[in-house]
Scaffold this active site. Structure first.
Site, PDB file in Angstrom:
ATOM      1  N   ASN A  85      44.263 -40.256  66.960  1.00 19.50           N
ATOM      2  CA  ASN A  85      45.651 -40.083  67.364  1.00 19.50           C
ATOM      3  C   ASN A  85      46.087 -38.627  67.178  1.00 19.50           C
ATOM      4  O   ASN A  85      45.322 -37.795  66.708  1.00 19.50           O
ATOM      5  CB  ASN A  85      46.546 -41.060  66.584  1.00 19.50           C
ATOM      6  CG  ASN A  85      47.727 -41.522  67.393  1.00 19.50           C
ATOM      7  OD1 ASN A  85      48.265 -40.796  68.218  1.00 19.50           O
ATOM      8  ND2 ASN A  85      48.154 -42.751  67.144  1.00 19.50           N
ATOM      9  N   HIS A 115      34.393 -25.918  48.705  1.00 23.60           N
ATOM     10  CA  HIS A 115      34.356 -24.649  47.976  1.00 23.60           C
ATOM     11  C   HIS A 115      33.749 -24.876  46.605  1.00 23.60           C
ATOM     12  O   HIS A 115      33.889 -25.954  46.025  1.00 23.60           O
ATOM     13  CB  HIS A 115      35.764 -24.068  47.856  1.00 23.60           C
ATOM     14  CG  HIS A 115      36.382 -23.799  49.185  1.00 23.60           C
ATOM     15  ND1 HIS A 115      36.155 -22.643  49.889  1.00 23.60           N
ATOM     16  CD2 HIS A 115      37.191 -24.552  49.971  1.00 23.60           C
ATOM     17  CE1 HIS A 115      36.805 -22.686  51.034  1.00 23.60           C
ATOM     18  NE2 HIS A 115      37.443 -23.838  51.113  1.00 23.60           N
ATOM     19  N   GLY A 142      47.494 -43.522  59.312  1.00 27.70           N
ATOM     20  CA  GLY A 142      48.093 -42.203  59.480  1.00 27.70           C
ATOM     21  C   GLY A 142      48.222 -41.435  58.178  1.00 27.70           C
ATOM     22  O   GLY A 142      48.526 -41.988  57.129  1.00 27.70           O
ATOM     23  N   THR A 165      38.414 -39.966  47.964  1.00 30.47           N
ATOM     24  CA  THR A 165      37.636 -39.063  47.121  1.00 30.47           C
ATOM     25  C   THR A 165      36.252 -39.606  46.798  1.00 30.47           C
ATOM     26  O   THR A 165      35.433 -38.897  46.226  1.00 30.47           O
ATOM     27  CB  THR A 165      38.372 -38.791  45.799  1.00 30.47           C
ATOM     28  OG1 THR A 165      38.516 -40.030  45.090  1.00 30.47           O
ATOM     29  CG2 THR A 165      39.745 -38.179  46.041  1.00 30.47           C
ATOM     30  N   ARG A 180      41.444 -46.317  46.175  1.00 34.96           N
ATOM     31  CA  ARG A 180      40.623 -47.241  45.401  1.00 34.96           C
ATOM     32  C   ARG A 180      40.334 -48.463  46.257  1.00 34.96           C
ATOM     33  O   ARG A 180      41.200 -48.934  46.994  1.00 34.96           O
ATOM     34  CB  ARG A 180      41.338 -47.681  44.132  1.00 34.96           C
ATOM     35  CG  ARG A 180      41.689 -46.524  43.220  1.00 34.96           C
ATOM     36  CD  ARG A 180      41.604 -46.924  41.765  1.00 34.96           C
ATOM     37  NE  ARG A 180      42.134 -45.940  40.861  1.00 34.96           N
ATOM     38  CZ  ARG A 180      41.566 -44.793  40.557  1.00 34.96           C
ATOM     39  NH1 ARG A 180      40.446 -44.444  41.116  1.00 34.96           N
ATOM     40  NH2 ARG A 180      42.111 -43.964  39.685  1.00 34.96           N
TER      41      ARG A 180
END
Length: 182
Positions: A85, A115, A142, A165, A180
């Site tokens: 989208n 990084h 979104g 993550t 989670r």
């Protein structure tokens, strides 16, 4: 024989993003993005022709609604029926693969660029990438943020606004900051 900065980048090694070859690639991508993002009123088939000019792979029926943003484009692989989208950002310094029929909501960021964590190495201004792999039949709400090196399994659901993550297994539902599995 020494490797070019582009070869290092594509291999996921530390590289200098200011290298002239990489800067030229980014400049070419920016010019392509101007053309692509001007196609908002055009049918998806017209946009697919442009996508095939820049991306590594574009499956049948893949749709990317402008505006769209990426670093290089040539590291992005879209499966059949993929839908991205408005305002999707993909930092594709290494491969970003999105499986068949995956739907990605507005404002999603997929970041393969990374990084160094060590401040001395960061001072060198070198960076690296970690591939992102998103399976088939995934739904990403979104505003979600997918961090470098993440794999999301087939059929997973990522809630809107989530920050992913860690890898998400096939069929799982993950949401929150950090996301989670629930």
């Amino acid at each position: 024989m020494s490797r070019t900065e582009k070869q290092k980048m594509l291999a996921g090694e530390l590289y200098d993003a200011g290298d002239p070859e990489l800067q030229a690639d980014q400049s070419a991508c920016r010019a392509w993005l101007v053309r692509y993002n001007a196609t908002l009123g055009e049918p998806p088939a017209v946009r697919r022709v442009l996508l095939r000019e820049r991306l590594a792979a574009v499956g049948s029926g893949a749709t990317v609604r402008p505006p769209f943003h990426c670093d290089y484009g040539y590291n992005i692989r879209l499966g059949d029926g993929v839908f991205l989208n408005f305002n999707c950002v993909i930092l594709d310094v290494v491969e970003v693969a999105i499986g068949d029929r995956t739907q990605i909501g507005p404002g999603v960021q997929i970041l393969a660029a990374d990084h160094p964590r060590d401040e001395d190495t960061r001072r060198t201004m070198l960076e690296f990438g970690r591939p992102v792999r998103i399976g088939a039949d995934v739904w990403i709400g979104g505003g979600a943020l997918i961090l470098p090196g993440i794999t999301i399994g087939d059929g997973a659901l990522i809630g809107a606004g989530s920050v992913v993550t860690r890898d998400v297994p096939a069929g799982a539902r993950a949401y929150g900051n950090p996301a989670r599995v629930r």
